[in-house]
Design an enzyme around this catalytic site. Structure first.
Site, PDB file in Angstrom:
ATOM      1  N   HIS A  19      32.862  43.447  55.127  1.00  0.00           N
ATOM      2  CA  HIS A  19      33.371  42.126  54.703  1.00  0.00           C
ATOM      3  C   HIS A  19      34.629  42.345  53.866  1.00  0.00           C
ATOM      4  CE1 HIS A  19      32.293  38.006  52.621  1.00  0.00           C
ATOM      5  NE2 HIS A  19      33.608  38.144  52.821  1.00  0.00           N
ATOM      6  N   GLU A 202      28.378  30.720  50.230  1.00  0.00           N
ATOM      7  CA  GLU A 202      29.241  31.202  49.133  1.00  0.00           C
ATOM      8  C   GLU A 202      29.298  30.077  48.092  1.00  0.00           C
ATOM      9  OE1 GLU A 202      33.416  31.791  49.926  1.00  0.00           O
ATOM     10  OE2 GLU A 202      33.610  33.259  48.289  1.00  0.00           O
TER      11      GLU A 202
HETATM   12  N1  ADE Z   1      38.870  34.100  52.723  1.00  0.00           N
HETATM   13  C1  ADE Z   1      39.115  35.217  52.019  1.00  0.00           C
HETATM   14  N2  ADE Z   1      38.228  35.377  51.046  1.00  0.00           N
HETATM   15  C2  ADE Z   1      37.386  34.322  51.130  1.00  0.00           C
HETATM   16  C3  ADE Z   1      36.255  33.911  50.406  1.00  0.00           C
HETATM   17  N3  ADE Z   1      35.775  34.614  49.366  1.00  0.00           N
HETATM   18  N4  ADE Z   1      35.645  32.772  50.782  1.00  0.00           N
HETATM   19  C4  ADE Z   1      36.100  32.044  51.800  1.00  0.00           C
HETATM   20  N5  ADE Z   1      37.159  32.389  52.513  1.00  0.00           N
HETATM   21  C5  ADE Z   1      37.795  33.517  52.190  1.00  0.00           C
HETATM   22 ZN    ZN Z   2      35.131  36.816  52.564  1.00  0.00          ZN
END
Ligand code: ADE
Ligand code: ZN
Length: 349
Positions: A19, A202
């Site tokens: 990731h 997230e």
């Molecule tokens: N693109 C890059 N980093 C990200 C993140 N932490 N959350 C969502 N999109 C992203």
């Molecule tokens: Zn990411």
């Protein structure tokens, strides 16, 4: 194991990063250099100014700067330089295999040919394998702030480069973007034989993690933090063997978790969810690459030798590397287990 030996042991683990957004590894110096050579105006005169601006209080505040950084890219050479710089940097941290997001939509929507992006990145991946022994796969990461038609159009274009793209991911903000919107997009990607993952949980709730598994069929969940409030979703991750690619430093710096100690990492480990540690956007987070994430977890949580081996094992199991490469990575992990005598000393098989 004393502290110094433990840190060496963590360093020695064959690291797999699953990731990491290539555009998120654009160090400020390279951003300035590429902007200058392409004649792109950005509101920063120096790398220091970019570093000073890299302080965030939310995911969105980060994304605003991050997508501005994307605007400097124009040529195949730019993409080569970006990926090569990442590989060079992590080659000193025993990173052995990386699966790397690239965010083509931000570039193709400005008129950059997909071919320049994919071939520039692919050449850097090949060079990294030859020069550093690091293998890699590219993941085309769709962006939720563009509409579904735009995603579909890009995916159709990407079919021509299928042999250079291993999987499809999806990122950007989950705000008001439930997974149900993307059922057709993911069905198309899977029908092409691509692996699929998605950022889920997230800033989105546990339900978004569940729906990404059940409606989109994701094989890996990127972040997955939201799952922690619903034990049935944690169990779903475990039962379906959907591994979570966690990014501990990113989550703290973007106010997704209060601290690394309060992240659901332990909860996931205890629930037998597959988990690996990743850097997400290392250059925007104070140049914290994968090793810094491993070190921060050890400093703030202090995992056992058994847990560290599980993380390394999960990274290999979760990867989309071919069978031969997975066997090589497994042999490297087995060699570390033998070196530290983990079977006799810690009862780890
Ligand atoms: N693109 C890059 N980093 C990200 C993140 N932490 N959350 C969502 N999109 C992203
Ligand atoms: Zn990411």
């Amino acid at each position: 194991m004393d502290k110094a030996t433990k840190l060496q042991f963590i360093y020695d683990l064959p690291k797999v990063e699953l990731h990491m957004h290539l555009e998120g590894s654009l160090e400020p110096e390279l951003m300035i250099e590429i902007a200058e050579r392409n004649g792109v105006k950005i509101p920063f005169k120096s790398a220091d100014e970019i570093r000073k601006a890299s302080v965030f209080d939310s995911l969105q505040s980060f994304l605003d700067l991050y997508y501005l950084g994307h605007t400097v890219f124009a040529t195949k050479q730019d993409f080569y330089d970006l990926a090569y710089a990442y590989f060079k940097r992590v080659s000193t941290t025993n990173l052995r295999h990386a699966e790397l997001f690239f965010e083509a939509q931000e570039h193709t929507n400005r008129g950059v040919p997909l071919q320049a992006i994919v071939t520039g990145l692919d050449e850097a991946c090949k060079q990294a394998q030859a020069e550093f022994g690091i293998t890699s796969n590219l993941i085309l990461c769709l962006l939720r702030h563009f509409d579904v038609d735009n995603m579909m159009a890009l995916l159709k274009q990407a079919v021509e480069f299928k042999h250079l793209i291993t999987g499809i991911g999806m990122s950007s903000s989950e705000h008001d973007k439930p997974p149900a919107l993307y059922v057709d997009v993911f069905a198309f990607a899977k029908a092409q034989g691509w692996h699929v993952s998605s950022h889920a949980g997230e800033i989105g709730p546990a339900e978004y993690v569940r729906d990404s598994i059940e409606l989109l069929g994701i094989e890996r969940c990127d972040h997955g933090i939201g799952a922690r409030t619903d034990a049935s979703v944690v169990k779903l991750l475990s039962d379906r063997k959907v591994g979570v690619t966690m990014c501990p430093i990113s989550n703290v710096l973007l106010n997704v978790t209060e601290s690394i100690a309060r992240s659901p990492l332990r909860q996931f480990l205890d629930a037998n969810v597959k988990v690996c540690l990743n850097s997400d956007d290392p250059s925007y987070f104070g140049s914290t690459y994968v090793q810094e994430n491993y070190d921060a977890v050890e400093r703030e949580i202090g995992l056992s030798v058994r847990e560290w081996i599980k993380l390394a094992q999960d990274g290999i199991d979760m990867s989309w590397a071919d069978q031969l490469r997975r066997a090589q990575l497994q042999a490297e992990l087995d060699a570390v287990k033998a070196k530290y005598n983990v079977r006799a000393l810690y009862g780890v098989e």
